[in-house]
Design an enzyme around this catalytic site. Structure first.
Site, PDB file in Angstrom:
ATOM      1  NE  ARG A 148      -0.565   0.243   4.999  1.00 38.18           N
ATOM      2  CZ  ARG A 148      -1.201   0.347   6.172  1.00 38.18           C
ATOM      3  NH1 ARG A 148      -2.529   0.334   6.196  1.00 38.18           N
ATOM      4  NH2 ARG A 148      -0.540   0.461   7.302  1.00 38.18           N
TER       5      ARG A 148
ATOM      6  CD  GLU B 298      -6.193   2.278  11.730  1.00 37.39           C
ATOM      7  OE1 GLU B 298      -5.191   1.668  12.179  1.00 37.39           O
ATOM      8  OE2 GLU B 298      -6.340   2.547  10.524  1.00 37.39           O
TER       9      GLU B 298
ATOM     10  CB  CYS C 273       8.741  14.688  -6.562  1.00 38.36           C
ATOM     11  SG  CYS C 273       7.334  13.753  -5.897  1.00 38.36           S
TER      12      CYS C 273
ATOM     13  CG  HIS D 230      -3.205  -6.248  13.739  1.00 35.61           C
ATOM     14  ND1 HIS D 230      -4.234  -5.880  14.573  1.00 35.61           N
ATOM     15  CD2 HIS D 230      -2.352  -5.183  13.705  1.00 35.61           C
ATOM     16  CE1 HIS D 230      -4.024  -4.656  15.016  1.00 35.61           C
ATOM     17  NE2 HIS D 230      -2.888  -4.218  14.508  1.00 35.61           N
TER      18      HIS D 230
ATOM     19  CD  GLU E 169      -3.666  -5.015   8.612  1.00 38.16           C
ATOM     20  OE1 GLU E 169      -4.896  -5.206   8.778  1.00 38.16           O
ATOM     21  OE2 GLU E 169      -3.169  -3.879   8.487  1.00 38.16           O
TER      22      GLU E 169
ATOM     23  CG  ASN F  54      -5.128   4.204   6.497  1.00 38.93           C
ATOM     24  OD1 ASN F  54      -5.997   4.162   7.370  1.00 38.93           O
ATOM     25  ND2 ASN F  54      -3.947   3.610   6.655  1.00 38.93           N
ATOM     26  CD  GLU F  55      -1.862   4.269   9.678  1.00 42.96           C
ATOM     27  OE1 GLU F  55      -2.190   3.982  10.837  1.00 42.96           O
ATOM     28  OE2 GLU F  55      -1.168   3.497   8.973  1.00 42.96           O
TER      29      GLU F  55
END
Length: 454
Positions: free
Chosen positions: A103, A322, A156, A373, A370, A141-142
């Site tokens: 990701r 979370e 960039c 987890h 995961e 997300n994050e």
């Protein structure tokens, strides 16, 4: 005070969804976060959307009275997208393209990625933005997770030069500001300036610092782009948020908070206590490397420090989007959690100014990255320790609401300046000095004296 859970209906048979929704309601949960990693399910091929499964998931959750926080799926561009538009992939500090397979494999300056983002987020906002069950949005997300805050690709490099032109106006001003006379680094054309990587030895700290500023601004710009899409094509009255990572140092969280209505963060007390022990504890503290307070609870000072950073971004109530509810899978030892820990962390967040705690995740995943987890429920769907503790919290909800209604009033403020942090990282002078460690020492002293601080 609201309690919720992160749920991934795309991971489970549809026949199970109604059972999960009922169990969520029985546990006293109010909110479910969904969607943030499901781009391939939402848009299985370019320009063709499949909303049927997500419609049914929202309907199933809403039937049990649950409210939805919808995530935009942009942290997980699907395989078809990467194959067709490889220019969206980021480049690391060693000049290597980072590939598909996990990701956050994306460059924040890619024009193609902006176009593809606009299409998926606009379609999502138009379909769900006015549904009463959807109370708000989480963008992406994050940001920056997995060392992705800074990309060094050609996209960039070109965007950096434009950023520099806007900042300095002329090459003479840039050369003066950077001290470019040193080591014959004088620039006579904007095209001579590139990302500060792959040099023989250390590079001009002013050049690198500006690249850090630019990289942070690039994610702020991308986040603001999504926020505008959600407000323009959905219901502008619904909140727009993003989930931060506590004391993450690579992005200016104050600037990142400006386009948002609500700031949230992802709290993993046992994991953070382990990975941050050496980072935050002073090397001359005789108790610096003791057993992180408790392996199965975490360090309350580390958790509280991250609460305070998040609360300070807008100087307002925040959410924990979370919340750890069992063992994690990404830390050093990944210990189990002690009885009462999930209840303790929930109350700690509330006492620190949180308006909502959303547990990660509903059920332990049976596959992929995961598997190890934990969730509120085990791999087979049976209740885990976290589910039992969250269910037991129902008897305390009225007291939680009473406390949440009282404003958090800190007595002390600690300055959190990301540009200072980056400057000290680049030229620390003393190898044992850390900007965040200095902040943490002050924070911990305030806590030990019973003094609240932002």
């Amino acid at each position: 005070m609201k309690l919720g859970v992160c749920y991934y209906p795309e991971h489970w048979p549809e026949a199970r969804w109604a059972t999960d929704a009922r169990l969520m309601r029985e546990a006293g949960l109010d909110i479910v976060r969904i969607g943030e990693f499901a781009w391939a399910q939402m848009e299985p091929e370019e320009g063709r959307f499949d909303w049927g499964w997500l419609d049914r998931a929202v309907d199933t959750l809403a039937a049990e009275g649950l409210q939805i926080v919808m995530g935009t799926p942009t942290p997980t561009p699907p395989a078809w997208l990467v194959r067709q538009y490889p220019e969206v992939l980021p480049v690391d500090a060693q000049g290597r393209v980072r590939r598909f397979g996990s990701r956050r494999h994306v460059c924040p300056c890619s024009r193609e990625y902006y176009r593809l983002t606009e299409r998926i987020v606009t379609a999502q906002a138009e379909r769900y933005g006015r549904r009463p069950e959807v109370i708000g949005w989480q963008i992406d997300n994050e940001f920056g997770c997995h060392d992705t805050a800074r990309c060094y690709c050609d996209n960039c490099a070109a965007a950096f030069r434009l950023w520099l032109k806007e900042r300095y106006g002329s090459l003479d001003a840039l050369n003066e500001a950077w001290g470019a006379a040193f080591w014959s680094q004088w620039y006579t054309d904007w095209e001579q300036i590139g990302p500060p990587i792959l040099a023989v030895t250390e590079q001009n700290a002013s050049h690198v610092l500006d690249y850090y500023r630019f990289s942070s601004d690039a994610w702020v710009k991308y986040e603001a782009f999504q926020a505008r899409l959600l407000r323009d094509h959905g219901d502008a009255a619904k909140f727009v948020s993003h989930n931060y990572m506590g004391n993450f140092p690579d992005l200016d969280y104050h600037k990142l908070g400006e386009p948002l209505d609500l700031v949230t963060w992802d709290s993993y007390p046992t994991g953070y206590a382990e990975v941050m022990a050496e980072q935050l504890r002073s090397p001359d503290d005789p108790g610096a490397f003791r057993a992180f307070y408790a392996h199965d609870v975490g360090d309350p000072y580390v958790t509280g420090f991250c609460h305070a950073i998040t609360r300070g971004i807008k100087q307002a109530p925040f959410w924990v989007m979370e919340q750890q509810c069992g063992n994690v899978n990404w830390s050093t030892h990944n210990t189990g959690v002690g009885p009462g820990a999930v209840r303790l962390w929930t109350w700690h967040a509330l006492a620190s100014g949180a308006d909502a705690v959303v547990y990660f995740r509903w059920r332990a995943c049976r596959f992929a990255q995961e598997q190890m987890h934990s969730g509120l429920r085990k791999h087979d769907g049976s209740a885990d320790l976290g589910y039992e503790e969250v269910t037991a919290l129902q008897g305390e909800r009225s007291l939680m609401d009473e406390i949440a209604a009282a404003p958090y009033e800190p007595e002390v403020a600690i300055l959190n300046d990301y540009e200072d942090l980056w400057a000290v990282q680049l030229q620390p002078h003393h190898r044992d000095f850390s900007y965040q460690r200095a902040q943490f020492v002050l924070y911990r002293a305030c806590q030990e004296l019973g003094i609240g601080c932002d």
